[in-house]
Design a protein around this motif. Sequence first.
Motif, PDB file in Angstrom:
ATOM      1  N   ASP A   1       0.820  -1.217   0.000  1.00  0.00           N
ATOM      2  CA  ASP A   1       0.000   0.000   0.000  1.00  0.00           C
ATOM      3  C   ASP A   1       0.852   1.264   0.000  1.00  0.00           C
ATOM      4  O   ASP A   1       0.381   2.325  -0.410  1.00  0.00           O
TER       5      ASP A   1
ATOM      6  N   LYS B   1       1.921   4.825  -6.984  1.00  0.00           N
ATOM      7  CA  LYS B   1       0.829   4.285  -7.797  1.00  0.00           C
ATOM      8  C   LYS B   1       1.320   3.497  -9.002  1.00  0.00           C
ATOM      9  O   LYS B   1       0.814   2.413  -9.288  1.00  0.00           O
ATOM     10  N   ASN B   2       2.301   4.050  -9.716  1.00  0.00           N
ATOM     11  CA  ASN B   2       2.778   3.330 -10.913  1.00  0.00           C
ATOM     12  C   ASN B   2       3.497   2.037 -10.545  1.00  0.00           C
ATOM     13  O   ASN B   2       3.423   1.054 -11.263  1.00  0.00           O
TER      14      ASN B   2
ATOM     15  N   ARG C   1       2.786   0.210  -7.816  1.00  0.00           N
ATOM     16  CA  ARG C   1       1.790  -0.702  -7.262  1.00  0.00           C
ATOM     17  C   ARG C   1       1.078  -1.469  -8.375  1.00  0.00           C
ATOM     18  O   ARG C   1       0.795  -2.659  -8.249  1.00  0.00           O
TER      19      ARG C   1
ATOM     20  N   ARG D   1      -6.985  -1.083 -10.886  1.00  0.00           N
ATOM     21  CA  ARG D   1      -7.249   0.221 -10.262  1.00  0.00           C
ATOM     22  C   ARG D   1      -6.063   1.177 -10.318  1.00  0.00           C
ATOM     23  O   ARG D   1      -6.194   2.337  -9.948  1.00  0.00           O
ATOM     24  N   PHE D   2      -4.906   0.666 -10.735  1.00  0.00           N
ATOM     25  CA  PHE D   2      -3.697   1.485 -10.743  1.00  0.00           C
ATOM     26  C   PHE D   2      -3.196   1.653 -12.177  1.00  0.00           C
ATOM     27  O   PHE D   2      -3.467   0.825 -13.031  1.00  0.00           O
TER      28      PHE D   2
END
Length: 173
Positions: free
Chosen positions: A76, A80-81, A83, A112-113
Motif C-alpha cells: 500500500d 501508484k505506478n 503498485r 485500479r492502478f
Amino acid sequence: MYNKLGRYVLMGIFVLSALVSLYYQQYQLAAISGLLFCFILWSHFKHSSVLLASKYFKNSEYDRAEKVLNEVANPDRLAKNRRGFYEFMRANIALKREDYEQAEFHFQVASRFPLGGKNDKAYVLIHLANLALRKKEGERALAYVEKAKELATSSRALEIITNIEKEAKKLAN
C-alpha cells in the motif's frame, strides 16, 4: 534497482559518511550524505524492489521475481505506478501456478492502478474476463470485455477480446 539488503547497506554507508563528515567538520558533505540517505529511504518505501522483480519477470524467472516481490513489506505504500506493476506481476505469477483466486484478486487490484499504457490495462481486463469465463460467469466476462474494448489498441488484444466475447455470450444465453 537494489534489493532490500542492498538498500540497507547503502543507507548505512550514507549515515556513516555523514557522521565522519560531521566529525571532520565537512558540513556540506554531511548534508549531501544525509540527502542521499533520505533519497534511498524514500525509494525504499515508494519503489522498493519492483523494478528488480520486473527484470526477473520479463526473463521468465518467476521464482526469483516472487522472492524479490516478497521483500515488499507493505504494498500500500508503493507509488501508484509501482503498485500497478507489483499487482500485475503477482497476478501473472499466481496464474502460472494455477492459483486462479489469487490471480483474480491481484488483477482486480492492478486494474485500479496505472500501468504502462491503455493496452496493458486492456490485457488486465482480458485476464479478468478470462478468469470470469473459467468460473462460468458470462455476464461478468462481458462487462470486462466491454471495458477492455475501449482500451485495447493492438490487433492481438482485439482478437482475444472477440474470442472471449463469443464464449461469454454463449454462457450468458
